[in-house]
Write a protein that holds these residues in place. Structure first.
Motif, mmCIF file in Angstrom:
data_model
loop_
_atom_site.group_PDB
_atom_site.id
_atom_site.type_symbol
_atom_site.label_atom_id
_atom_site.label_comp_id
_atom_site.label_asym_id
_atom_site.label_seq_id
_atom_site.Cartn_x
_atom_site.Cartn_y
_atom_site.Cartn_z
ATOM 1 N N GLU A 214 0.814 -1.209 0.000
ATOM 2 C CA GLU A 214 0.000 0.000 0.000
ATOM 3 C C GLU A 214 0.851 1.263 0.000
ATOM 4 O O GLU A 214 0.385 2.335 -0.411
ATOM 5 N N ALA B 130 -7.100 -0.188 -3.780
ATOM 6 C CA ALA B 130 -7.162 -0.972 -2.543
ATOM 7 C C ALA B 130 -6.268 -2.195 -2.664
ATOM 8 O O ALA B 130 -6.141 -2.776 -3.749
ATOM 9 N N SER B 131 -5.683 -2.600 -1.549
ATOM 10 C CA SER B 131 -4.777 -3.742 -1.595
ATOM 11 C C SER B 131 -4.906 -4.575 -0.329
ATOM 12 O O SER B 131 -5.451 -4.138 0.685
ATOM 13 N N ALA C 288 -9.165 -7.322 -0.757
ATOM 14 C CA ALA C 288 -9.045 -6.045 -1.471
ATOM 15 C C ALA C 288 -10.376 -5.638 -2.087
ATOM 16 O O ALA C 288 -10.767 -4.461 -2.041
ATOM 17 N N ALA D 275 -4.114 -6.113 -5.623
ATOM 18 C CA ALA D 275 -4.496 -4.699 -5.661
ATOM 19 C C ALA D 275 -5.616 -4.536 -6.669
ATOM 20 O O ALA D 275 -5.558 -5.117 -7.759
#
Length: 215
Positions: A3, A11-12, A53, A92
């Protein structure tokens, strides 16, 4: 860790081991049914990360099946990437990007005989002038993997190691210039990517996130 090199609109999720009790969807079980244990663990934990995620962008768990050239199949309107190596798995995703590419590798020198096949002469010359505290050969390999993962969903064709020229900044960024015609994005030919890199905890991670033109 991943991140730190991704923008906030991506988003991860990541894992440094394989948590027990993670299950796959039946469709995913079919894909991995004959795999050896190492491959099964990588696949399972990477899908676990992918679903974490997706949850972070408000989406319910779904099967993440390999598609063309093994690229993960994401829900409609989502782009993303998955990576795994010894001791690390990550995913991700974004609804605000045109494409995402991530890669992780152990922070150690590449095996003998690999470097010449994945680099251009000018890349090797540039690496020789950089800080010796980083395994730039492994970093370059990782970055080229991220470049390909970001390229393929847009171009739908192969991109060889020799078809993009990369340059690194010690500050943690890199650029990739395509040496072949790039895909047309928003009416214009894409000529390259910019990305970020990080070395930490015995790993090197690289990431590219191409924003939509409206951002």
């Amino acid at each position: 860790m991943i991140e730190k090199i991704l923008p906030p609109w991506v988003a991860s999720a990541e894992a440094f081991d394989d948590p027990p009790g993670v299950t796959l969807f039946p469709e995913e079980e079919v894909v991995i049914a004959r795999a050896v244990d190492k491959r099964r663990r990588e696949f399972t934990t990477a899908r676990h990360c992918a679903r974490l995620a997706l949850d972070r962008i408000g989406l319910a768990p779904v099967p993440i099946l390999p598609g063309e050239r093994g690229a993960p199949g994401w829900p409609e309107g989502v782009v993303g990437a998955i990576t795994h190596c010894a001791g690390y798995r990550a995913a991700a995703v974004s609804r605000e990007a045109l494409s995402v590419g991530i890669d992780a590798e152990p922070h150690e020198a590449l095996p003998d005989g690999i470097i010449d096949s994945i680099t251009l002469p000018e890349e090797r010359d540039a690496m020789a002038r950089l800080d010796s505290g980083v395994h730039w050969d492994r970093l370059l390999f990782s970055a080229k993997e991220s470049v390909y993962k970001a390229w393929f969903p847009l171009a739908r064709r192969w991109l060889g190691f020799e078809e993009a020229r990369l340059a690194f900044s010690p500050s943690g960024t890199f650029t990739a210039r395509f040496l072949v015609p790039g895909p047309v994005v928003s009416g214009r030919e894409l000529t390259g990517f910019t990305g970020r890199w990080l070395v930490a905890d015995g790993l090197v991670v690289t990431a590219i996130a191409l924003p939509r033109a409206t951002r």
